[in-house]
Design an enzyme around this catalytic site. Sequence first.
Site, PDB file in Angstrom:
ATOM      1  N   CYS A   1       4.935  17.389  -2.844  1.00  0.00           N
ATOM      2  CA  CYS A   1       6.244  17.125  -3.451  1.00  0.00           C
ATOM      3  C   CYS A   1       6.622  18.185  -4.494  1.00  0.00           C
ATOM      4  O   CYS A   1       7.655  18.857  -4.369  1.00  0.00           O
ATOM      5  CB  CYS A   1       6.269  15.722  -4.049  1.00  0.00           C
ATOM      6  SG  CYS A   1       4.831  15.322  -5.066  1.00  0.00           S
TER       7      CYS A   1
HETATM    8  N1  LIG Z   1       4.385   9.159  -3.110  1.00  0.00           N
HETATM    9  C1  LIG Z   1       4.842  10.393  -3.047  1.00  0.00           C
HETATM   10  O1  LIG Z   1       5.849  10.736  -3.691  1.00  0.00           O
HETATM   11  C2  LIG Z   1       4.182  11.415  -2.168  1.00  0.00           C
HETATM   12  C3  LIG Z   1       4.811  12.657  -2.002  1.00  0.00           C
HETATM   13  C4  LIG Z   1       4.203  13.626  -1.194  1.00  0.00           C
HETATM   14  C5  LIG Z   1       2.988  13.354  -0.592  1.00  0.00           C
HETATM   15  N2  LIG Z   1       2.378  12.146  -0.800  1.00  0.00           N
HETATM   16  C6  LIG Z   1       1.084  11.917  -0.151  1.00  0.00           C
HETATM   17  O2  LIG Z   1       1.269  10.975   0.895  1.00  0.00           O
HETATM   18  C7  LIG Z   1       0.106  10.159   1.011  1.00  0.00           C
HETATM   19  C8  LIG Z   1       0.521   8.708   0.837  1.00  0.00           C
HETATM   20  O3  LIG Z   1       1.098   8.566  -0.441  1.00  0.00           O
HETATM   21  P1  LIG Z   1       1.818   7.230  -0.910  1.00  0.00           P
HETATM   22  O4  LIG Z   1       2.319   7.488  -2.272  1.00  0.00           O
HETATM   23  O5  LIG Z   1       2.763   6.751   0.143  1.00  0.00           O
HETATM   24  O6  LIG Z   1       0.532   6.248  -1.000  1.00  0.00           O
HETATM   25  P2  LIG Z   1       0.445   4.664  -1.144  1.00  0.00           P
HETATM   26  O7  LIG Z   1       1.760   4.113  -1.549  1.00  0.00           O
HETATM   27  O8  LIG Z   1      -0.725   4.406  -2.003  1.00  0.00           O
HETATM   28  O9  LIG Z   1       0.114   4.195   0.355  1.00  0.00           O
HETATM   29  C9  LIG Z   1      -1.105   4.464   0.993  1.00  0.00           C
HETATM   30  C10 LIG Z   1      -1.097   3.763   2.331  1.00  0.00           C
HETATM   31  O10 LIG Z   1      -2.340   4.021   3.003  1.00  0.00           O
HETATM   32  C11 LIG Z   1      -2.891   2.771   3.440  1.00  0.00           C
HETATM   33  N3  LIG Z   1      -4.343   2.964   3.580  1.00  0.00           N
HETATM   34  C12 LIG Z   1      -5.282   3.011   2.620  1.00  0.00           C
HETATM   35  N4  LIG Z   1      -6.498   3.256   3.160  1.00  0.00           N
HETATM   36  C13 LIG Z   1      -6.320   3.376   4.500  1.00  0.00           C
HETATM   37  C14 LIG Z   1      -7.181   3.597   5.608  1.00  0.00           C
HETATM   38  N5  LIG Z   1      -8.501   3.789   5.453  1.00  0.00           N
HETATM   39  N6  LIG Z   1      -6.639   3.631   6.855  1.00  0.00           N
HETATM   40  C15 LIG Z   1      -5.321   3.431   7.042  1.00  0.00           C
HETATM   41  N7  LIG Z   1      -4.442   3.213   6.035  1.00  0.00           N
HETATM   42  C16 LIG Z   1      -4.937   3.182   4.774  1.00  0.00           C
HETATM   43  C17 LIG Z   1      -2.423   1.791   2.376  1.00  0.00           C
HETATM   44  O11 LIG Z   1      -2.471   0.449   2.780  1.00  0.00           O
HETATM   45  P3  LIG Z   1      -3.728  -0.513   2.481  1.00  0.00           P
HETATM   46  O12 LIG Z   1      -4.394  -0.021   1.211  1.00  0.00           O
HETATM   47  O13 LIG Z   1      -3.133  -1.878   2.344  1.00  0.00           O
HETATM   48  O14 LIG Z   1      -4.624  -0.361   3.661  1.00  0.00           O
HETATM   49  C18 LIG Z   1      -0.974   2.251   2.242  1.00  0.00           C
HETATM   50  O15 LIG Z   1      -0.208   1.790   3.337  1.00  0.00           O
HETATM   51  C19 LIG Z   1      -0.873  10.632  -0.074  1.00  0.00           C
HETATM   52  O16 LIG Z   1      -1.789  11.527   0.464  1.00  0.00           O
HETATM   53  C20 LIG Z   1       0.045  11.333  -1.074  1.00  0.00           C
HETATM   54  O17 LIG Z   1      -0.626  12.336  -1.804  1.00  0.00           O
HETATM   55  C21 LIG Z   1       2.969  11.167  -1.550  1.00  0.00           C
END
Ligand SMILES: NC(=O)c1ccc[n+]([C@@H]2O[C@H](COP(=O)([O-])OP(=O)(O)OC[C@H]3O[C@@H](n4cnc5c(N)ncnc54)[C@H](OP(=O)(O)O)[C@@H]3O)[C@@H](O)[C@H]2O)c1
Length: 335
Positions: A155
């Site tokens: 991001c």
């Molecule tokens: N948020 C942002 O602004 C943003 C921007 C750019 C990139 N990112 C990247 O995108 C990724 C996700 O970010 P996010 O902010 O959306 O995270 P988040 O809100 O914490 O969501 C993580 C997701 O992964 C699931 N999960 C956890 N362990 C898992 C496993 N072993 N197998 C399958 N699913 C699993 C979680 O559900 P459960 O725990 O219920 O299983 C949840 O659905 C990260 O790598 C982050 O660095 C995020």
Amino acid sequence: MNIVIIGASGYSGAELAKLVATHPHFQLVGCYVSAGSADLHKPLSALYPEHKGIVDLPLQGMDENAIANIAAQADAVCLCTDHKVSVELAPQFLAHGLKVFDLSGGFRLADAHLYEEFYGFAHQHPELLAQAVYGLAEWHSEALKSAQLVAVAGCYPTASLNALKPLQQAGLLAGDQQVIINAVSGVTGAGRKAAIGTHFCEVSLAPYGLFNHRHTPEIEQSLQHPVLFTPHLGNFKRGILATIYATLNAGVTLDDVSSAYQVLADEPLIRLLGANQVASIKGIENQPYVDIGWHVKGQQLIVSAAIDNLLKGASGQALQCMNLNAGLAINTGLV
Ligand SMILES: NC(=O)c1ccc[n+]([C@@H]2O[C@H](COP(=O)([O-])OP(=O)(O)OC[C@H]3O[C@@H](n4cnc5c(N)ncnc54)[C@H](OP(=O)(O)O)[C@@H]3O)[C@@H](O)[C@H]2O)c1
């Protein structure tokens, strides 16, 4: 393309699920979370009421049969998961011939050794780092057309690199001077899981990750120029504003800077606000764009760049990469 989203209950996964479900050429065929998730079997719209009637698919668990089941029904998977989870999952899907669009940082850095320093784990699949195409969509559109594994850009790097690459490419940045990037992100940047540091009553405005944030090597790798990057957490939900300070080469004018940005003038998801304009969170909230404005005084340059971290900074840019990969216009399903 039939698409499955892993990590669909998270902030970026849920946003991407909505984009894919409403896309004119893609089908969302599955939403997955971890096998032990507290949200297992719930429809995504039970977690995000705004998705009602748009994404009512149930959240399935990544159990031992999941990879084979997904491979049987999908052409591509989007990994909206933690870096380490993505590094584990991506090779398994690639082995089944699926395309992988990874929103984590698991495949963004070319040098595997940097993972220990900046991500805190030894990379288990360094052989895939050379294969991964960096998903900074506007800058790698050719390579993205045939990519099997896409490492969607981070991001803060998306805001910073779109602001700086035109200037670096035109040779306007003083080579011996570090570029300083101060950027503020809304709290959705930290993901959906509850934590004290992102608790409503605890968040104010403060820097974090000083000198060691993982986006520093990502920005430097793509920019090929040293940066001093300091992220801040702000008390708003979504959006990133990067204020960037750089020294220009002697003799470079405001017109030279404005001309350099013309390299992005035809990009539908980049809005060049122009000279003496500033980007703002208000301008990009819930929007798929990068907004960029710039000021010059003598050799000093200040650029402001704003994105919605969940759209241009994550799911929107992932969809751009998928569009290019499918031979579609870069902004299909986004504008
Ligand atoms: N948020 C942002 O602004 C943003 C921007 C750019 C990139 N990112 C990247 O995108 C990724 C996700 O970010 P996010 O902010 O959306 O995270 P988040 O809100 O914490 O969501 C993580 C997701 O992964 C699931 N999960 C956890 N362990 C898992 C496993 N072993 N197998 C399958 N699913 C699993 C979680 O559900 P459960 O725990 O219920 O299983 C949840 O659905 C990260 O790598 C982050 O660095 C995020």
